[in-house]
Design an enzyme around this catalytic site. Sequence first.
Site, PDB file in Angstrom:
ATOM      1  N   CYS A   1       0.854  -1.186   0.000  1.00  0.00           N
ATOM      2  CA  CYS A   1       0.000   0.000   0.000  1.00  0.00           C
ATOM      3  C   CYS A   1       0.890   1.237   0.000  1.00  0.00           C
ATOM      4  O   CYS A   1       2.101   1.146   0.091  1.00  0.00           O
ATOM      5  CB  CYS A   1      -0.857   0.012   1.261  1.00  0.00           C
ATOM      6  SG  CYS A   1      -1.736  -1.514   1.544  1.00  0.00           S
TER       7      CYS A   1
ATOM      8  N   ARG B   1       1.087   1.805  -6.007  1.00  0.00           N
ATOM      9  CA  ARG B   1       1.330   0.814  -4.954  1.00  0.00           C
ATOM     10  C   ARG B   1       0.052   0.082  -4.549  1.00  0.00           C
ATOM     11  O   ARG B   1       0.123  -0.955  -3.892  1.00  0.00           O
ATOM     12  CB  ARG B   1       1.931   1.474  -3.717  1.00  0.00           C
ATOM     13  CG  ARG B   1       3.218   2.231  -3.979  1.00  0.00           C
ATOM     14  CD  ARG B   1       3.680   2.926  -2.723  1.00  0.00           C
ATOM     15  NE  ARG B   1       4.118   1.946  -1.767  1.00  0.00           N
ATOM     16  CZ  ARG B   1       5.336   1.432  -1.714  1.00  0.00           C
ATOM     17  NH1 ARG B   1       6.221   1.821  -2.613  1.00  0.00           N
ATOM     18  NH2 ARG B   1       5.672   0.533  -0.830  1.00  0.00           N
TER      19      ARG B   1
ATOM     20  N   TRP C   1      -3.779  -1.757  -1.097  1.00  0.00           N
ATOM     21  CA  TRP C   1      -3.737  -2.971  -1.905  1.00  0.00           C
ATOM     22  C   TRP C   1      -4.125  -4.076  -0.943  1.00  0.00           C
ATOM     23  O   TRP C   1      -3.344  -4.519  -0.122  1.00  0.00           O
ATOM     24  CB  TRP C   1      -2.322  -3.204  -2.443  1.00  0.00           C
ATOM     25  CG  TRP C   1      -2.297  -4.311  -3.418  1.00  0.00           C
ATOM     26  CD1 TRP C   1      -2.029  -5.622  -3.172  1.00  0.00           C
ATOM     27  CD2 TRP C   1      -2.572  -4.225  -4.815  1.00  0.00           C
ATOM     28  NE1 TRP C   1      -2.112  -6.355  -4.313  1.00  0.00           N
ATOM     29  CE2 TRP C   1      -2.447  -5.538  -5.326  1.00  0.00           C
ATOM     30  CE3 TRP C   1      -2.907  -3.199  -5.660  1.00  0.00           C
ATOM     31  CZ2 TRP C   1      -2.655  -5.807  -6.676  1.00  0.00           C
ATOM     32  CZ3 TRP C   1      -3.117  -3.461  -6.996  1.00  0.00           C
ATOM     33  CH2 TRP C   1      -2.986  -4.749  -7.475  1.00  0.00           C
TER      34      TRP C   1
ATOM     35  N   ASN D   1       1.318  -0.172   6.000  1.00  0.00           N
ATOM     36  CA  ASN D   1       1.664  -0.918   4.787  1.00  0.00           C
ATOM     37  C   ASN D   1       2.482  -2.135   5.223  1.00  0.00           C
ATOM     38  O   ASN D   1       3.515  -1.987   5.874  1.00  0.00           O
ATOM     39  CB  ASN D   1       2.504  -0.058   3.839  1.00  0.00           C
ATOM     40  CG  ASN D   1       3.097  -0.905   2.714  1.00  0.00           C
ATOM     41  OD1 ASN D   1       2.517  -1.905   2.315  1.00  0.00           O
ATOM     42  ND2 ASN D   1       4.284  -0.529   2.256  1.00  0.00           N
ATOM     43  N   GLY D   2       2.010  -3.308   4.925  1.00  0.00           N
ATOM     44  CA  GLY D   2       2.717  -4.521   5.339  1.00  0.00           C
ATOM     45  C   GLY D   2       1.735  -5.585   5.772  1.00  0.00           C
ATOM     46  O   GLY D   2       0.525  -5.482   5.501  1.00  0.00           O
TER      47      GLY D   2
ATOM     48  N   GLU E   1       8.759 -20.046 -19.778  1.00  0.00           N
ATOM     49  CA  GLU E   1       8.601 -18.642 -19.371  1.00  0.00           C
ATOM     50  C   GLU E   1       9.711 -17.776 -19.956  1.00  0.00           C
ATOM     51  O   GLU E   1       9.467 -16.658 -20.423  1.00  0.00           O
ATOM     52  CB  GLU E   1       8.576 -18.532 -17.843  1.00  0.00           C
ATOM     53  CG  GLU E   1       8.414 -17.138 -17.294  1.00  0.00           C
ATOM     54  CD  GLU E   1       7.166 -16.389 -17.745  1.00  0.00           C
ATOM     55  OE1 GLU E   1       7.111 -15.167 -17.550  1.00  0.00           O
ATOM     56  OE2 GLU E   1       6.266 -17.029 -18.350  1.00  0.00           O
TER      57      GLU E   1
ATOM     58  N   LYS F   1       9.020 -14.498 -22.263  1.00  0.00           N
ATOM     59  CA  LYS F   1       9.514 -13.161 -21.906  1.00  0.00           C
ATOM     60  C   LYS F   1      10.276 -12.539 -23.082  1.00  0.00           C
ATOM     61  O   LYS F   1      10.073 -11.394 -23.440  1.00  0.00           O
ATOM     62  CB  LYS F   1      10.415 -13.231 -20.661  1.00  0.00           C
ATOM     63  CG  LYS F   1       9.608 -13.380 -19.368  1.00  0.00           C
ATOM     64  CD  LYS F   1       8.998 -12.110 -18.937  1.00  0.00           C
ATOM     65  CE  LYS F   1       7.530 -12.036 -18.536  1.00  0.00           C
ATOM     66  NZ  LYS F   1       6.585 -13.008 -18.712  1.00  0.00           N
TER      67      LYS F   1
ATOM     68  N   GLU G   1       7.738 -11.564 -25.852  1.00  0.00           N
ATOM     69  CA  GLU G   1       6.743 -10.501 -25.623  1.00  0.00           C
ATOM     70  C   GLU G   1       7.359  -9.125 -25.421  1.00  0.00           C
ATOM     71  O   GLU G   1       6.712  -8.115 -25.690  1.00  0.00           O
ATOM     72  CB  GLU G   1       5.811 -10.879 -24.471  1.00  0.00           C
ATOM     73  CG  GLU G   1       6.417 -10.916 -23.111  1.00  0.00           C
ATOM     74  CD  GLU G   1       5.346 -11.192 -22.047  1.00  0.00           C
ATOM     75  OE1 GLU G   1       4.244 -10.641 -22.138  1.00  0.00           O
ATOM     76  OE2 GLU G   1       5.654 -11.991 -21.120  1.00  0.00           O
TER      77      GLU G   1
ATOM     78  N   HIS H   1      13.289 -34.909 -32.239  1.00  0.00           N
ATOM     79  CA  HIS H   1      12.104 -35.333 -32.987  1.00  0.00           C
ATOM     80  C   HIS H   1      11.617 -34.233 -33.937  1.00  0.00           C
ATOM     81  O   HIS H   1      10.477 -34.242 -34.361  1.00  0.00           O
ATOM     82  CB  HIS H   1      10.999 -35.743 -32.003  1.00  0.00           C
ATOM     83  CG  HIS H   1      11.438 -36.835 -31.070  1.00  0.00           C
ATOM     84  ND1 HIS H   1      11.634 -38.127 -31.469  1.00  0.00           N
ATOM     85  CD2 HIS H   1      11.770 -36.781 -29.751  1.00  0.00           C
ATOM     86  CE1 HIS H   1      12.048 -38.850 -30.430  1.00  0.00           C
ATOM     87  NE2 HIS H   1      12.152 -38.058 -29.385  1.00  0.00           N
TER      88      HIS H   1
ATOM     89  N   LYS I   1      -1.905  -5.479 -20.125  1.00  0.00           N
ATOM     90  CA  LYS I   1      -1.589  -6.129 -18.852  1.00  0.00           C
ATOM     91  C   LYS I   1      -2.658  -7.148 -18.471  1.00  0.00           C
ATOM     92  O   LYS I   1      -2.368  -8.243 -17.991  1.00  0.00           O
ATOM     93  CB  LYS I   1      -1.459  -5.078 -17.751  1.00  0.00           C
ATOM     94  CG  LYS I   1      -1.106  -5.626 -16.390  1.00  0.00           C
ATOM     95  CD  LYS I   1       0.297  -6.184 -16.386  1.00  0.00           C
ATOM     96  CE  LYS I   1       0.712  -6.868 -15.114  1.00  0.00           C
ATOM     97  NZ  LYS I   1       1.935  -7.646 -15.272  1.00  0.00           N
TER      98      LYS I   1
HETATM   99  C1  AGP Z   1       2.800 -12.260 -19.200  1.00  0.00           C
HETATM  100  O1  AGP Z   1       3.931 -11.508 -19.136  1.00  0.00           O
HETATM  101  C2  AGP Z   1       1.696 -11.659 -19.932  1.00  0.00           C
HETATM  102  N1  AGP Z   1       1.367 -10.406 -19.395  1.00  0.00           N
HETATM  103  C3  AGP Z   1       0.493 -12.561 -20.126  1.00  0.00           C
HETATM  104  O2  AGP Z   1       0.910 -13.734 -20.732  1.00  0.00           O
HETATM  105  C4  AGP Z   1      -0.238 -12.916 -18.832  1.00  0.00           C
HETATM  106  O3  AGP Z   1       0.507 -13.808 -18.081  1.00  0.00           O
HETATM  107  C5  AGP Z   1      -1.581 -13.551 -19.188  1.00  0.00           C
HETATM  108  O4  AGP Z   1      -2.341 -12.621 -19.904  1.00  0.00           O
HETATM  109  C6  AGP Z   1      -2.330 -14.005 -17.938  1.00  0.00           C
HETATM  110  O5  AGP Z   1      -2.624 -12.921 -17.127  1.00  0.00           O
HETATM  111  P1  AGP Z   1      -3.208 -13.179 -15.663  1.00  0.00           P
HETATM  112  O6  AGP Z   1      -2.164 -13.862 -14.860  1.00  0.00           O
HETATM  113  O7  AGP Z   1      -3.522 -11.804 -15.150  1.00  0.00           O
HETATM  114  O8  AGP Z   1      -4.447 -14.004 -15.828  1.00  0.00           O
END
Ligand code: AGP
Length: 611
Positions: free
Chosen positions: A2, A27, A78, A104-105, A484, A488, A491, A507, A606
């Site tokens: 927070c 935050r 938060w 906050n904590g 992952e 990364k 994206e 394969h 996001k």
């Molecule tokens: C990951 O870096 C991306 N932003 C995206 O793949 C994300 O993980 C996916 O949209 C799922 O989001 P969520 O965890 O909020 O459901």
Amino acid sequence: MCGIIGYVGEKDCVSILLNGLKRLEYRGYDSSGIAVLNKEDNRNEISMVKRVGNLKKLEKALSKKEMKGSLGIGHTRWATHGKPHRLNAHPHLDCKNEILLVHNGIIENWEPLKNELISRGHKFISETDTEVLVHLVEDYYNGDLVKAVRKALNKVEGSYAIVVMSKKSPNQLVGARQDSPLVVGLGNGENYLASDIPAVLEHTNKFLIIEQGEIANITKDKVEIYDRNEKLVNKSPFETNWDISSAEKEGYEDFMLKEIMEQSIAVRETYRSHVYKYKISLDESNLPIDIIKNIKKIFIVACGTSFHAGYVAKGVVERFARIPVDVEIASEFRYKDPIIPNPSLVIAISQSGETIDTIAAIREAKRKNAWILTISNVMESSAVRESDGAVYTFAGPEIGVAASKTHTAQIMICYLLSLYLAKVRGEITSAETAYYLNILKEVPSKIKSVLDNHSKIKELANIYYKFPDFIFIGRKYGFPAVMEGALKLKEISYVHAEAYPAGEMKHGPIALVGENCPVVAIADDSSVYNKILGNISEVKARNAPVVALTTIGNEKIKNLVDHVIEVPKIPEEFSAIINVVPLQLFAYEIAKKLGCNVDQPRNLAKTVTVE
Ligand code: AGP
């Protein structure tokens, strides 16, 4: 995580507090509140406004209310304990409405303390851990606010940054911290307390940092700081040359780098919130013991990075709890008419809790009478509200579109959940649980040591940023981490990257490798180390440049590969939470080298709230 703020001076501080909270909104932004004390004509009148939702809601309410005062505190929330609700918003008051506190904590032992205070007649109105603090201060208050705060804090375990004010001492603010950040802003005839610099940067650039266990006694003309032995500490202020926007990134170039660097804290807070005295508590999961004991199968539904966390969960739940797990891409699961034996547990993983495909997968599973548990970083998010129970990560708000700290926090939850299920089903003993929890307790410092190796990874990125294609390979617990790593890189740098189980290369995919397609391999200490060495030799034989992620001290592999990234040793079951961090940094540095906007990559959002 927070944002908190406090002001003592001559000015009317309502707008100072509100603007400060606006700077702290990244935050946390699910509810907020401000309280001020009006000393005019010695009335010492306290007025307070709290609202659910982002700060605009509070600003609107304040514009309709005659409220002024030259002593005040504020908070933007938060939620961790207690859903976003006006009663759970801060500031919190004591029984006599004389002492007010923002926090906050996370207070870990809040429940036993709350029961103790209730038994002594205190009345609680919220579901928060924080309210315990203000009642403890009230309990010890005997005219000396600093003393009362110190005594109260000696009783609590966990993390905190707090600002406290009292009607009885209208010229004083008291602040304290343990793990959560708190700074003093030094003004002329006025002083500030805040979670961090952005909140008060428009008023001063002179600051004092409050260290672990310190308490600050602030008036408009003086600042005294005491250490945990109540000894006065001499501190020299520092001056910052930050401008507002950079300050929010706390000096980092991007939110993504800041969030990558926050991972040891995010993982530590997530662990601490669910482990107390070697007992795993997943209270909000509401998971009935009989369901745990009788479930035949677990399905994990998620998207993107959260799907990769699900893959980690599959490995450890099958290893420790011996329950078969299917990990499903949510957008496929919802349309495939899944066969869900009864009873089954469906775990949805979503940092935002708002991803529409994951929510739809939850609804499909519900239609098939599964028991739904959501792992999320956002309380009261839609996915949580549509589930039977939830387990929260405590990574704080993540602003960079590419997930980083929420991912490692998710993995920590997957580890704790697998041990919890295993313990309840009698697959592991209390001693074994304690043994594994001890290993997990060290994860934050291991992540810190990887982050301290940032410059080495940057050097590597400077060598590899020109390549147009990458293949990531891993085996067993290494495979989810390379998935992952590849995501990364794709994206945020828009470079093509694929992840494969290393044994699968021969394969087909091995046809892709060569001098223009480097291979990034996870080759840490594990039961499949010799197998991955064989796979590395296969791609080396086709002239592929190879970067190997390996355990510190492994000199031999340096003769086989082009470059190594060293990671601290950890049992293989828990390796993904460490191994994914250098891959995040590798992707970040390549994206930076290619001049990409890592916080807002093209074509992405996001939270994906559309199909
Ligand atoms: C990951 O870096 C991306 N932003 C995206 O793949 C994300 O993980 C996916 O949209 C799922 O989001 P969520 O965890 O909020 O459901």
